[in-house]
Design an enzyme around this catalytic site. Structure first.
Site, PDB file in Angstrom:
ATOM      1  CG  ASP A  55      -0.367  -0.140   2.464  1.00  0.00           C
ATOM      2  OD1 ASP A  55       0.956  -0.388   2.645  1.00  0.00           O
ATOM      3  OD2 ASP A  55      -0.921   0.755   3.753  1.00  0.00           O
TER       4      ASP A  55
ATOM      5  CD  GLU B  46       4.452   1.001   6.903  1.00  0.00           C
ATOM      6  OE1 GLU B  46       5.118   1.396   7.856  1.00  0.00           O
ATOM      7  OE2 GLU B  46       3.815   1.705   6.254  1.00  0.00           O
TER       8      GLU B  46
HETATM    9  C1  LIG Z   1       1.007   3.751  14.504  1.00  0.00           C
HETATM   10  S1  LIG Z   1       0.699   3.242  12.889  1.00  0.00           S
HETATM   11  C2  LIG Z   1       1.258   4.235  11.644  1.00  0.00           C
HETATM   12  C3  LIG Z   1       2.366   3.916  10.828  1.00  0.00           C
HETATM   13  C4  LIG Z   1       2.849   4.957  10.079  1.00  0.00           C
HETATM   14  N1  LIG Z   1       3.906   4.407   9.235  1.00  0.00           N
HETATM   15  C5  LIG Z   1       4.304   5.067   8.226  1.00  0.00           C
HETATM   16  O1  LIG Z   1       4.371   6.196   7.968  1.00  0.00           O
HETATM   17  C6  LIG Z   1       3.517   5.925  10.995  1.00  0.00           C
HETATM   18  O2  LIG Z   1       2.705   7.062  11.164  1.00  0.00           O
HETATM   19  O3  LIG Z   1       4.657   5.863  11.338  1.00  0.00           O
HETATM   20 ZN   LIG Z   2       6.714   2.512   3.921  1.00  0.00          ZN
HETATM   21 ZN   LIG Z   3       4.856   5.397   4.266  1.00  0.00          ZN
END
Ligand SMILES: CSCC[C@H](NC=O)C(=O)O
Ligand SMILES: [Zn+2]
Ligand SMILES: [Zn+2]
Length: 420
Positions: free
Chosen positions: A76, A141
């Site tokens: 995604d 993700e």
């Molecule tokens: C707490 S789940 C969220 C995951 C997200 N990952 C990428 O940006 C992030 O905000 O880091």
């Molecule tokens: Zn990523």
């Molecule tokens: Zn990301």
């Protein structure tokens, strides 16, 4: 395979619109499976959650009893504001400089395709892995990974893979040094609320909800500045301080058109995205929140929309060693150097990725995207990757996969390889 068909395949993957909240997962799955088939990799599709496929590919090693290698990537991407891009975010247009513009060109369809291209080449060269190599293409993700790597890492399917080392995403580097990551900060998504005395908008009095909330916001801003100053002074890296950013504010008495202007509201709330480094003391931050950011003396309460722990139940932080104690780390350093890559100092990832789920299982995981000489445009407009940088990254992965898949651990694998 010539460079132009390699690039065409990358563009094809980028053109599949897997933006949250409605990713075209089916198309992505079909594409990945057809790629795997084209060079005879075994593939399985697992739907831990309906409509959210996880694709698992396998290249069997000559000694499948040894701990295996997992190359993880998410399918995604985050949404894009089409009008604000110079090229369509799902067009994968290449400009005259060889820059390919697309959502996912850095985060992280590049990595997923580079794994595949590296394996395609290794297979064609006749290379035989000693250890089995697994590739996981996981959903969601960008929204926390529960339906993907989260469930996967706790499943029997995963357990059977007997994974010894995971590679996952890192960040682009503006310099020539690639950036490896050995840990990440834990997200704490905090909401603070207050109530106060309502009254006429013309009256000055104490204990209004707005005043109560603003005092907290001022305190939080001072803390934010103290952390940011450490980064600005070069005393700490991005991932080594607690970051706090206000992400919403909710207050006021609605009127049919906007807000009532002469009424001081009796409630107010604000939300903060906080990221806590693994070496921080969670207790002291919790006390700070309870005593200074949301004190009951100002009628305040607080809750967390998300609060990831910093340690396991024994108090051990989720870190992957980057010294001699972790042979995978040494192998990575050498393997990146071999084809001419340069590796910077290992860092703490400032945001969070699926790697945390594997580290939580006690498995070594390194965040690494072979993207140098490139501005970090993760989640930004006009995300791009240069075709030469992409092709170089495939060579880097060839070298890493070769080293990992051939590795005999003198401390652990002696008896098991002698049996061969
Ligand atoms: C707490 S789940 C969220 C995951 C997200 N990952 C990428 O940006 C992030 O905000 O880091
Ligand atoms: Zn990523
Ligand atoms: Zn990301």
């Amino acid at each position: 395979s010539d460079p132009s068909s390699i690039i065409a395949r990358f563009q094809q993957y980028l053109q599949i619109n897997t933006a949250q909240p409605n990713p075209e997962y089916k198309q992505a799955a079909e594409f990945i499976i057809s790629q795997a088939k084209s060079f005879s990799l075994e593939s399985h599709t697992i739907e831990f959650v309906n409509g959210k496929p996880l694709i698992l590919l396998k290249w069997l090693g000559t000694n499948p009893a040894l701990p295996s290698i997992l190359l993880n990537s998410h399918t995604d991407v985050v949404p894009a504001e089409h009008q604000k891009w110079t090229h369509h975010p799902f067009g994968a247009h290449m400009d005259d400089n060889g820059n390919i513009y697309a959502r996912g060109s850095q985060d992280m369809k590049c990595v997923g395709m580079q794994y595949l291209e590296a394996i395609r080449r290794l297979k064609a060269s006749g290379f035989q892995p000693l250890r089995s190599i697994h590739l996981s293409f996981v959903p969601d993700e960008e929204i926390g990974g529960n339906a993907g790597a989260g469930t996967f890492s706790q499943s029997e399917v995963f357990n059977i893979l007997n994974v010894g080392i995971v590679l996952d995403e890192g960040l682009p580097s503006p310099s020539e040094n690639y950036r490896p990551f050995y840990a990440e900060r834990s997200p704490w998504w905090l909401v603070i609320r207050t109530t106060g005395a309502p009254g006429h908008g013309a009256k000055l009095y104490d204990n209004t909800a707005m005043e109560n909330l603003l005092k907290s916001i001022e305190t939080i801003r001072r803390f934010r500045a103290s952390q940011f100053d450490l980064v600005k002074a070069g005393l700490r890296a991005d991932g080594e301080v607690v970051s706090v950013n206000m992400v919403f504010l909710k207050a006021g008495t609605p009127s049919p058109t906007d807000f009532v202007m002469n009424l001081q509201p009796s409630e107010a709330e604000a939300g903060f995205d906080i990221r806590v480094p693994p070496n921080a003391d969670p207790g002291s931050l919790e006390r700070r929140i309870a005593e200074e950011w949301a004190p009951t003396s100002r009628n305040m309460t607080f809750s967390f929309k998300q609060k990831e722990p910093l340690h396991d139940k024994f108090g051990k932080p989720f870190l992957t060693a980057t010294d001699r104690s972790n042979p995978w780390w040494t192998l990575l350093e050498d393997a990146v150097r071999k084809p001419g890559g340069k590796l910077g100092k290992p860092e703490i990832f400032p945001a969070s990725t699926d790697a945390c789920y594997f580290r939580e299982q006690g498995i070594a995981a390194i965040g690494f995207s072979p993207i140098a000489n490139t501005p970090n445009l993760l989640h930004d407009h006009n995300e791009f990757l240069n075709q030469d940088e992409y092709l170089k990254g495939i060579e880097i992965y060839e070298s890493i996969i070769k080293a990992f898949a051939s590795f005999v651990d003198p401390e652990r694998d002696r008896s098991s390889t002698d049996e061969l």
